[in-house]
Scaffold this active site. Structure first.
Site, short mmCIF file in Angstrom:
data_model
loop_
_atom_site.label_atom_id
_atom_site.label_comp_id
_atom_site.label_asym_id
_atom_site.label_seq_id
_atom_site.Cartn_x
_atom_site.Cartn_y
_atom_site.Cartn_z
N GLY A 115 0.83 -1.19 0.00
CA GLY A 115 0.00 0.00 0.00
C GLY A 115 0.87 1.24 0.00
O GLY A 115 2.04 1.20 0.39
N CYS A 116 0.30 2.36 -0.43
CA CYS A 116 1.10 3.58 -0.49
C CYS A 116 1.46 4.09 0.91
O CYS A 116 2.62 4.43 1.18
CB CYS A 116 0.40 4.66 -1.31
N TRP A 117 0.49 4.14 1.81
CA TRP A 117 0.74 4.73 3.13
C TRP A 117 1.76 3.96 3.97
O TRP A 117 2.61 4.58 4.61
CB TRP A 117 -0.57 4.87 3.91
N TYR A 287 7.65 10.25 -1.68
CA TYR A 287 7.51 9.38 -2.84
C TYR A 287 6.18 9.65 -3.52
O TYR A 287 5.35 10.43 -3.01
CB TYR A 287 7.65 7.91 -2.47
N GLY A 293 4.32 3.94 -4.50
CA GLY A 293 3.17 3.56 -3.68
C GLY A 293 2.14 2.71 -4.37
O GLY A 293 1.17 2.28 -3.73
#
Length: 310
Positions: A115-117, A287, A293
């Site tokens: 996931g991005c987070w 990023y 992400g």
């Protein structure tokens, strides 16, 4: 014969980004369901089973269905959904997470795209816990800001429809049950749930994550230089790494923390800021939420799995 790549869900935000990143490559063949058969379940199954690698850009339940449709066909999978990120039998697709991770991805049949987070906090916390500078039960809090594309097509449409009326700064996840918490906890090496509080900003893509550290309660308080050295050592010598560590420096502010700095790339830059007298520090990652992400990481994992890069 070129390896066949099928993007299941190629018309969503992540799928479109992956398709764009693969455009013009002559070392793979991207196969697509004809428009008139896109809702045909049998056609979808045929394409999933015909591919060498299927990249799933779908909601969680649909991603699980795709895996079931593949069955024993031998198709390797990169799943960009949340469905399999902490599931048994799946390899986590953050190639720089540790020195063995790229090899694990190369050998895997099933890869869960990160996931991005969670990626930024994992990238900074894991080296510190492995080095013994932070305990696994450290009370971690993370926050950050991401472009609205991180919310998928519906959020993109909502933001763009509102124009000047779109919120500039919108905190969410205020029940502290964000779907990425299990992923962050597991791969950072934490033994207690982190508190995660993300924000959406009024810009399309890019992100910054921040992990503030109150270090004074530790039996041995690490200095900022020690934190930085452990993180820098973790990423030094990694082949084909897209993660870089900024020099350790005292500064009140820096333009390098612009969340849009790495848009349309697959790069990530890590920073450590500290005040040793106050026993405080912050771990920052910059990023692209659609690059490292999401789609950028998926293409990186595909290349690793195909032996095009390690």
């Amino acid at each position: 014969m070129k390896p066949k790549i099928f993007i299941d869900g190629e018309h969503g935000t992540t799928g479109l980004q992956i398709r764009s990143r693969l455009a013009g490559r002559n070392d793979i063949e991207v196969i697509s369901i004809p428009i008139e058969r896109r809702k045909d379940a049998e056609a979808r199954a045929d394409f999933l089973r015909a591919a060498d690698i299927a990249i799933l850009c779908l909601p969680d339940d649909a991603a699980r269905e795709s895996v079931a449709l593949i069955g024993d066909a031998g198709t390797r999978v990169i799943d960009a959904s949340t469905a399999h990120r902490v599931a048994d039998g799946w390899t986590y697709g953050f190639a720089e997470m540790d020195r063995a991770q790229s090899k694990k991805i190369a050998d895997a049949k099933l890869v869960a795209n990160p996931g991005c987070w969670p990626q930024g906090p994992i990238a900074t916390l894991r080296p510190l816990i492995e080095a013994g500078l932070l305990p696994a039960d450290f009370p971690v809090t993370m926050h950050g800001i991401s472009g609205y594309s991180g919310g998928g097509r519906q959020m993109v449409e909502d933001y763009e429809a509102k124009g000047d009326d779109a919120p500039e700064y919108l905190p969410y996840g205020l029940t502290f049950q964000h779907k990425h918490v299990p992923e962050l906890k597991l791969y950072a090496g934490l033994s207690r749930d982190p508190l995660m509080q993300p924000v959406v900003g009024d810009f399309a893509q890019g992100m910054v994550t921040v992990v503030p550290l109150q270090l004074g309660a530790l039996s041995r308080v690490p200095t900022g230089a020690e934190l930085h050295a452990a993180i820098a050592d973790h990423y030094s010598g990694l082949e084909n790494s897209v993660v870089e560590v900024a020099p350790f420096a005292a500064t009140e502010r820096t333009p390098e923390l612009n969340p849009e700095s790495y848009n349309d790339t697959n790069r990530m830059r890590l920073h450590v800021f500290a005040n040793d007298k106050r026993a405080q520090a912050a771990l920052v990652a910059v990023y692209d939420n659609l690059g490292k992400g999401a789609s950028g990481a998926a293409v990186q994992n595909m290349d690793i799995m195909l032996g095009l890069t390690r």
